[in-house]
Design a protein around this motif. Structure first.
Motif, PDB file in Angstrom:
ATOM      1  N   ASP A  87      -9.896 -12.331  36.986  1.00  0.00           N
ATOM      2  CA  ASP A  87     -10.493 -11.509  38.113  1.00  0.00           C
ATOM      3  C   ASP A  87      -9.307 -10.921  39.138  1.00  0.00           C
ATOM      4  O   ASP A  87      -9.388  -9.776  39.503  1.00  0.00           O
ATOM      5  CB  ASP A  87     -11.501 -12.398  38.927  1.00  0.00           C
ATOM      6  N   LEU A  88      -8.216 -12.153  39.164  1.00  0.00           N
ATOM      7  CA  LEU A  88      -7.278 -11.653  40.076  1.00  0.00           C
ATOM      8  C   LEU A  88      -6.272 -10.479  39.110  1.00  0.00           C
ATOM      9  O   LEU A  88      -5.870  -9.643  39.967  1.00  0.00           O
ATOM     10  CB  LEU A  88      -6.191 -12.828  40.266  1.00  0.00           C
ATOM     11  N   VAL A  89      -5.901 -10.597  37.916  1.00  0.00           N
ATOM     12  CA  VAL A  89      -5.281  -9.672  37.037  1.00  0.00           C
ATOM     13  C   VAL A  89      -5.939  -8.457  37.172  1.00  0.00           C
ATOM     14  O   VAL A  89      -5.238  -7.450  37.571  1.00  0.00           O
ATOM     15  CB  VAL A  89      -5.236 -10.254  35.879  1.00  0.00           C
ATOM     16  N   LYS A  90      -7.319  -8.425  37.014  1.00  0.00           N
ATOM     17  CA  LYS A  90      -8.054  -7.052  37.208  1.00  0.00           C
ATOM     18  C   LYS A  90      -7.811  -6.241  38.434  1.00  0.00           C
ATOM     19  O   LYS A  90      -7.699  -5.131  38.689  1.00  0.00           O
ATOM     20  CB  LYS A  90      -9.570  -7.300  36.780  1.00  0.00           C
ATOM     21  N   SER A  91      -7.918  -7.309  39.497  1.00  0.00           N
ATOM     22  CA  SER A  91      -8.038  -6.810  40.900  1.00  0.00           C
ATOM     23  C   SER A  91      -6.404  -6.123  41.140  1.00  0.00           C
ATOM     24  O   SER A  91      -6.375  -5.051  41.849  1.00  0.00           O
ATOM     25  CB  SER A  91      -8.149  -7.697  42.068  1.00  0.00           C
ATOM     26  N   MET A  92      -5.337  -6.895  40.559  1.00  0.00           N
ATOM     27  CA  MET A  92      -3.872  -6.211  40.619  1.00  0.00           C
ATOM     28  C   MET A  92      -3.891  -4.871  39.786  1.00  0.00           C
ATOM     29  O   MET A  92      -3.268  -4.109  40.503  1.00  0.00           O
ATOM     30  CB  MET A  92      -3.191  -7.382  40.050  1.00  0.00           C
ATOM     31  N   LEU A  93      -4.644  -4.878  38.764  1.00  0.00           N
ATOM     32  CA  LEU A  93      -4.375  -3.567  37.890  1.00  0.00           C
ATOM     33  C   LEU A  93      -5.233  -2.474  38.704  1.00  0.00           C
ATOM     34  O   LEU A  93      -4.623  -1.354  38.776  1.00  0.00           O
ATOM     35  CB  LEU A  93      -5.067  -3.617  36.486  1.00  0.00           C
ATOM     36  N   GLU A  94      -6.554  -2.666  39.480  1.00  0.00           N
ATOM     37  CA  GLU A  94      -7.007  -1.940  40.257  1.00  0.00           C
ATOM     38  C   GLU A  94      -6.351  -1.333  41.429  1.00  0.00           C
ATOM     39  O   GLU A  94      -6.374  -0.258  41.456  1.00  0.00           O
ATOM     40  CB  GLU A  94      -8.481  -2.359  40.703  1.00  0.00           C
ATOM     41  N   ALA A  95      -5.683  -2.403  42.096  1.00  0.00           N
ATOM     42  CA  ALA A  95      -4.687  -2.214  43.250  1.00  0.00           C
ATOM     43  C   ALA A  95      -3.741  -1.185  42.954  1.00  0.00           C
ATOM     44  O   ALA A  95      -3.321  -0.199  43.467  1.00  0.00           O
ATOM     45  CB  ALA A  95      -4.399  -3.262  43.816  1.00  0.00           C
ATOM     46  N   THR A  96      -3.037  -1.344  41.661  1.00  0.00           N
ATOM     47  CA  THR A  96      -2.057  -0.530  41.218  1.00  0.00           C
ATOM     48  C   THR A  96      -2.281   0.768  40.705  1.00  0.00           C
ATOM     49  O   THR A  96      -1.821   1.644  41.072  1.00  0.00           O
ATOM     50  CB  THR A  96      -1.221  -1.274  39.931  1.00  0.00           C
ATOM     51  N   GLY A  97      -3.754   0.960  40.235  1.00  0.00           N
ATOM     52  CA  GLY A  97      -4.153   2.127  39.814  1.00  0.00           C
ATOM     53  C   GLY A  97      -4.333   2.863  41.064  1.00  0.00           C
ATOM     54  O   GLY A  97      -4.108   4.415  40.960  1.00  0.00           O
ATOM     55  N   LEU A 217       1.896  -8.372  31.197  1.00  0.00           N
ATOM     56  CA  LEU A 217       0.812  -9.406  31.412  1.00  0.00           C
ATOM     57  C   LEU A 217       1.106 -10.984  31.127  1.00  0.00           C
ATOM     58  O   LEU A 217       0.959 -11.843  31.806  1.00  0.00           O
ATOM     59  CB  LEU A 217      -0.398  -9.128  30.694  1.00  0.00           C
ATOM     60  N   PRO A 218       1.747 -11.148  29.921  1.00  0.00           N
ATOM     61  CA  PRO A 218       2.206 -12.518  29.733  1.00  0.00           C
ATOM     62  C   PRO A 218       3.069 -12.976  31.081  1.00  0.00           C
ATOM     63  O   PRO A 218       3.301 -14.096  31.581  1.00  0.00           O
ATOM     64  CB  PRO A 218       2.862 -12.499  28.367  1.00  0.00           C
ATOM     65  N   GLU A 219       4.302 -12.191  31.265  1.00  0.00           N
ATOM     66  CA  GLU A 219       5.110 -12.093  32.016  1.00  0.00           C
ATOM     67  C   GLU A 219       4.521 -12.670  33.695  1.00  0.00           C
ATOM     68  O   GLU A 219       4.686 -13.430  34.468  1.00  0.00           O
ATOM     69  CB  GLU A 219       6.268 -11.324  32.407  1.00  0.00           C
ATOM     70  N   ILE A 220       3.268 -11.755  33.921  1.00  0.00           N
ATOM     71  CA  ILE A 220       2.760 -11.701  35.170  1.00  0.00           C
ATOM     72  C   ILE A 220       1.812 -12.982  35.246  1.00  0.00           C
ATOM     73  O   ILE A 220       1.902 -13.635  36.510  1.00  0.00           O
ATOM     74  CB  ILE A 220       1.629 -10.464  35.291  1.00  0.00           C
ATOM     75  N   ARG A 221       1.269 -13.653  34.250  1.00  0.00           N
ATOM     76  CA  ARG A 221       0.496 -14.727  34.236  1.00  0.00           C
ATOM     77  C   ARG A 221       1.325 -15.956  34.410  1.00  0.00           C
ATOM     78  O   ARG A 221       1.077 -16.808  34.980  1.00  0.00           O
ATOM     79  CB  ARG A 221      -0.212 -14.786  32.808  1.00  0.00           C
ATOM     80  N   ARG A 222       2.510 -15.912  33.727  1.00  0.00           N
ATOM     81  CA  ARG A 222       3.272 -17.149  33.996  1.00  0.00           C
ATOM     82  C   ARG A 222       4.031 -17.152  35.449  1.00  0.00           C
ATOM     83  O   ARG A 222       4.121 -18.195  35.998  1.00  0.00           O
ATOM     84  CB  ARG A 222       4.500 -17.014  32.760  1.00  0.00           C
ATOM     85  N   SER A 223       4.129 -16.013  36.121  1.00  0.00           N
ATOM     86  CA  SER A 223       4.682 -15.950  37.233  1.00  0.00           C
ATOM     87  C   SER A 223       3.712 -16.243  38.377  1.00  0.00           C
ATOM     88  O   SER A 223       3.780 -17.038  39.142  1.00  0.00           O
ATOM     89  CB  SER A 223       5.054 -14.359  37.621  1.00  0.00           C
ATOM     90  N   PHE A 224       2.399 -15.908  38.194  1.00  0.00           N
ATOM     91  CA  PHE A 224       1.444 -16.451  39.122  1.00  0.00           C
ATOM     92  C   PHE A 224       0.681 -17.573  38.862  1.00  0.00           C
ATOM     93  O   PHE A 224       0.621 -18.335  39.681  1.00  0.00           O
ATOM     94  CB  PHE A 224       0.363 -15.176  39.064  1.00  0.00           C
ATOM     95  N   PHE A 225       0.566 -17.983  37.477  1.00  0.00           N
ATOM     96  CA  PHE A 225      -0.262 -19.206  37.216  1.00  0.00           C
ATOM     97  C   PHE A 225       0.354 -20.334  36.492  1.00  0.00           C
ATOM     98  O   PHE A 225      -0.137 -21.121  36.182  1.00  0.00           O
ATOM     99  CB  PHE A 225      -1.482 -18.729  36.104  1.00  0.00           C
TER     100      PHE A 225
END
Length: 230
Positions: A87-97, A217-225
């Motif tokens: 959900d957080l990743v999708k919200s990030m993608l939507e915000a970036t969009g 995405l893998p880098e984003i996940r590692r960075s956040f989670f």
């Protein structure tokens, strides 16, 4: 031997037989009692063993059920965590969009970007004749950079400038609006296809965002989670 002697001997013999019978009966009774005690002890031990085995079986079953329940709880918790991450990743993608919409508002910078995207698309297709589609609101900007884009491509690819036909019948969707937030939309960019339509290269801002986002995405996940995402 007179009658009194015979009577005494008979009495002695009778008493002896009776005593023998009593003793024999006592022996039989004692043996039966001992056998009963042995059998009772065996039954008691067998029952104790059965009860112990049943207890151990139930204990083991309870252990297994606890492990299964714990595993289920861990799995459910992990699913919840992953769902929250998604959900957080999708919200990030939507915000970036949404940020992409601001790019086309700067006409000078966006015009230069359109030229770059067209050249990139031509280099990818390497076709002598292509069809180009853009948003209707971008048509004039696209037309203004077509010639320079063709010449730049020709110089970089060392070929003759290609024929680019701007599709004036089919346009890419406009950017998302408040009234049509869930409909098809495009934040900008171009789509170029070979004349026969067999090769299509989507070089819109949205498509480029998707590609970059999947790559990162893998880098984003590692960075956040951290480790959970890995």
């Amino acid at each position: 031997m007179n009658g009194g002697d015979v009577a005494r001997q008979l009495k002695q013999m009778t008493d002896f037989i009776r005593q023998e019978a009593v003793e024999k009966a006592a022996e039989i009774e004692a043996a039966a009692a001992e056998e009963f005690q042995i059998e009772k002890l065996q039954l008691v031990e067998a029952e104790k063993k059965r009860i112990k085995q049943e207890y151990e079986r139930k204990e083991k079953q309870n252990d297994i059920e606890k492990k299964i329940e714990y595993s289920k709880q861990v799995k459910d918790s992990l699913i919840e965590v992953l769902r929250a991450q998604d959900d957080l990743v999708k919200s990030m993608l939507e915000a970036t969009g949404k940020e992409l919409l601001y790019i086309s508002r700067d006409h000078h910078a966006y015009k230069n970007l359109l030229r770059i995207l067209i050249v990139q698309s031509l280099l990818r297709l390497k076709e002598s004749a292509v069809i180009l589609r853009c948003r209707k609101e971008d048509r004039e900007l696209v037309e203004s950079v077509l010639e320079s884009a063709k010449n730049e491509y020709a110089g970089r690819a060392n070929v003759y400038p290609p024929e680019i036909v701007l599709d004036r019948n089919v346009y890419l969707p406009s950017g998302p609006s408040h009234y049509e937030a869930h409909g098809p939309s495009c934040s900008g960019g171009v789509v170029i296809a070979s004349r026969d339509g067999k090769i299509v290269y989507e070089n819109t801002l949205d498509a480029r965002l998707e590609v970059v986002f999947r790559k990162k995405l893998p880098e984003i996940r590692r960075s956040f989670f951290g480790q959970i995402a890995a």
